[in-house]
Scaffold this active site. Structure first.
Site, PDB file in Angstrom:
ATOM      1  N   SER A   1     -14.343  -5.481 -10.495  1.00 32.43           N
ATOM      2  CA  SER A   1     -15.690  -6.239 -10.542  1.00 32.43           C
ATOM      3  C   SER A   1     -16.371  -5.868 -11.769  1.00 32.43           C
ATOM      4  O   SER A   1     -17.522  -6.121 -11.962  1.00 32.43           O
ATOM      5  CB  SER A   1     -16.645  -5.904  -9.287  1.00 32.43           C
ATOM      6  OG  SER A   1     -16.570  -4.340  -9.326  1.00 32.43           O
TER       7      SER A   1
ATOM      8  N   HIS B   1     -11.671 -11.930  -9.965  1.00 28.83           N
ATOM      9  CA  HIS B   1     -12.456 -11.230  -9.337  1.00 28.83           C
ATOM     10  C   HIS B   1     -12.871 -12.277  -7.945  1.00 28.83           C
ATOM     11  O   HIS B   1     -13.982 -13.021  -8.291  1.00 28.83           O
ATOM     12  CB  HIS B   1     -13.877 -10.836 -10.048  1.00 28.83           C
ATOM     13  CG  HIS B   1     -14.751  -9.876  -9.329  1.00 28.83           C
ATOM     14  ND1 HIS B   1     -16.253 -10.139  -9.857  1.00 28.83           N
ATOM     15  CD2 HIS B   1     -14.618  -9.120  -8.246  1.00 28.83           C
ATOM     16  CE1 HIS B   1     -16.866  -9.226  -8.813  1.00 28.83           C
ATOM     17  NE2 HIS B   1     -15.888  -8.703  -8.181  1.00 28.83           N
TER      18      HIS B   1
ATOM     19  N   ASP C   1       0.834  -1.256   0.015  1.00 26.71           N
ATOM     20  CA  ASP C   1      -0.093  -0.067   0.118  1.00 26.71           C
ATOM     21  C   ASP C   1       0.883   1.025   0.161  1.00 26.71           C
ATOM     22  O   ASP C   1       2.220   1.091  -0.081  1.00 26.71           O
ATOM     23  CB  ASP C   1      -0.840   0.055   1.040  1.00 26.71           C
ATOM     24  CG  ASP C   1      -2.337   0.542   0.788  1.00 26.71           C
ATOM     25  OD1 ASP C   1      -2.226   1.706   0.389  1.00 26.71           O
ATOM     26  OD2 ASP C   1      -3.423   0.137   1.059  1.00 26.71           O
TER      27      ASP C   1
ATOM     28  N   LYS D   1      -5.983   2.812 -11.260  1.00 27.19           N
ATOM     29  CA  LYS D   1      -5.620   1.181 -11.744  1.00 27.19           C
ATOM     30  C   LYS D   1      -4.231   1.381 -12.492  1.00 27.19           C
ATOM     31  O   LYS D   1      -3.542   0.668 -12.444  1.00 27.19           O
ATOM     32  CB  LYS D   1      -6.776   0.567 -12.240  1.00 27.19           C
ATOM     33  CG  LYS D   1      -7.911  -0.079 -11.075  1.00 27.19           C
ATOM     34  CD  LYS D   1      -8.664  -0.839 -11.606  1.00 27.19           C
ATOM     35  CE  LYS D   1      -9.779  -1.193 -10.671  1.00 27.19           C
ATOM     36  NZ  LYS D   1      -9.140  -2.221  -9.508  1.00 27.19           N
TER      37      LYS D   1
ATOM     38  N   VAL E   1      -6.766  -2.101  -5.723  1.00 26.21           N
ATOM     39  CA  VAL E   1      -7.155  -0.776  -5.612  1.00 26.21           C
ATOM     40  C   VAL E   1      -8.456  -0.162  -5.799  1.00 26.21           C
ATOM     41  O   VAL E   1      -9.133  -0.995  -6.376  1.00 26.21           O
ATOM     42  CB  VAL E   1      -6.004   0.018  -6.223  1.00 26.21           C
ATOM     43  CG1 VAL E   1      -4.788  -0.276  -5.663  1.00 26.21           C
ATOM     44  CG2 VAL E   1      -6.133   0.268  -7.555  1.00 26.21           C
ATOM     45  N   VAL E   2      -8.685   0.853  -5.678  1.00 27.48           N
ATOM     46  CA  VAL E   2     -10.055   1.520  -5.838  1.00 27.48           C
ATOM     47  C   VAL E   2     -10.557   1.415  -7.286  1.00 27.48           C
ATOM     48  O   VAL E   2      -9.794   1.437  -8.164  1.00 27.48           O
ATOM     49  CB  VAL E   2     -10.000   2.797  -5.384  1.00 27.48           C
ATOM     50  CG1 VAL E   2      -9.143   3.795  -6.421  1.00 27.48           C
ATOM     51  CG2 VAL E   2     -11.515   3.386  -5.347  1.00 27.48           C
TER      52      VAL E   2
END
Length: 255
Positions: free
Chosen positions: A159, A182, A68, A137, A130-131
């Site tokens: 997703s 996923h 992170d 990304k 990540v988000v």
């Protein structure tokens, strides 16, 4: 006939090469047929899903490196990998438990993108978690491209963001080893693992990830196409939309 079948399995750059003699021909075939082993994994992002994935890898005896960022405002004396360290600690407190045994958390190495990029070269599979923002990304995947070991598999836990968009700026070699894995939350308890391959993803890469997911992590595999929201979220969104439509039709309220 056999030679034609073999040539079809070679990468285009090998076929066009003037140096494709008998020895390199055999070496090429050996490389393509060599089993891909996943023995260590990098997880990029120490949020809820990253914690869950790294914890379940540990449950299966697979060591991982949890990456992170370095916090912008790092408290005095705090480790630079604080976000990853905190993520591992949080994973040990989750209910229901993310770990079979909290002692398995020792299999997760906390790391940060700035100082520990060299650890990426030891990983056979790299999972971006990540988000859900294509710009973020792509920044992370660009960092992966700089530091990964050639031949390592790269996956996104998205997703629903199109795989083709994430792969557009990748090298041919990395694109051939890129796919979507996923997982669902909580990772330990949700058996489903959705796999999506791109147009350039090598069949042996998909096979290796599927065997790892099913045989090592105990997941049930479904194969999706690179369409909006893949399979699970596409069905889920349709289901939720149908509920609201029927509520309106029947005059139902939340009460």
């Amino acid at each position: 006939m056999l030679e034609q079948k073999i040539m079809m399995r070679l990468r285009p750059e090998w076929i066009k090469s003037p140096k494709l003699n008998e020895a390199s021909f055999i070496l090429a075939i050996s490389e393509r047929n060599m089993a891909i082993k996943i023995q260590k994994v990098a997880v990029l992002g120490a949020g809820v899903m990253g914690q869950g994935i790294s914890a379940h890898l540990a449950n299966s005896g697979i060591p991982s490196v949890l990456f992170d960022m370095v916090p912008r405002e790092l408290p005095n004396g705090a480790p630079r990998s604080k976000m990853a360290i905190d993520g591992i600690k949080n994973a040990t407190k989750l209910k229901p438990s993310a770990f079979y045994s909290k002692a398995d958390a020792a299999l997760i190495t906390p790391a940060n993108y700035d100082d520990d990029a060299g650890l990426l070269a030891d990983c056979d599979l790299i999972i971006e978690v990540v988000v859900e923002n294509i710009k973020i990304k792509n920044i992370v995947l660009g960092w992966v491209a700089e530091h990964r070991r050639p031949g390592s598999i790269v996956a996104s836990n998205t997703s629903g963001i199109p795989l083709a968009e994430m792969a557009a700026s990748m090298s041919d070699e990395m694109r051939q080893r890129f796919m979507v894995t996923h997982f669902f939350n909580p990772v330990r308890y949700m058996r489903l693992l959705e796999l999506v391959a791109g147009e350039d993803t090598l069949p042996e890469v998909v096979k290796a990830v599927a065997e790892f997911g099913e045989g090592t992590l105990g997941k049930g595999i479904v194969y999706g196409k690179d369409t909006p929201n893949f399979i699970a979220n596409r069905i889920g969104c349709y289901g939720m939309g149908s509920v609201f439509r029927h509520m309106d039709r029947l005059g139902l309220t939340v009460e």
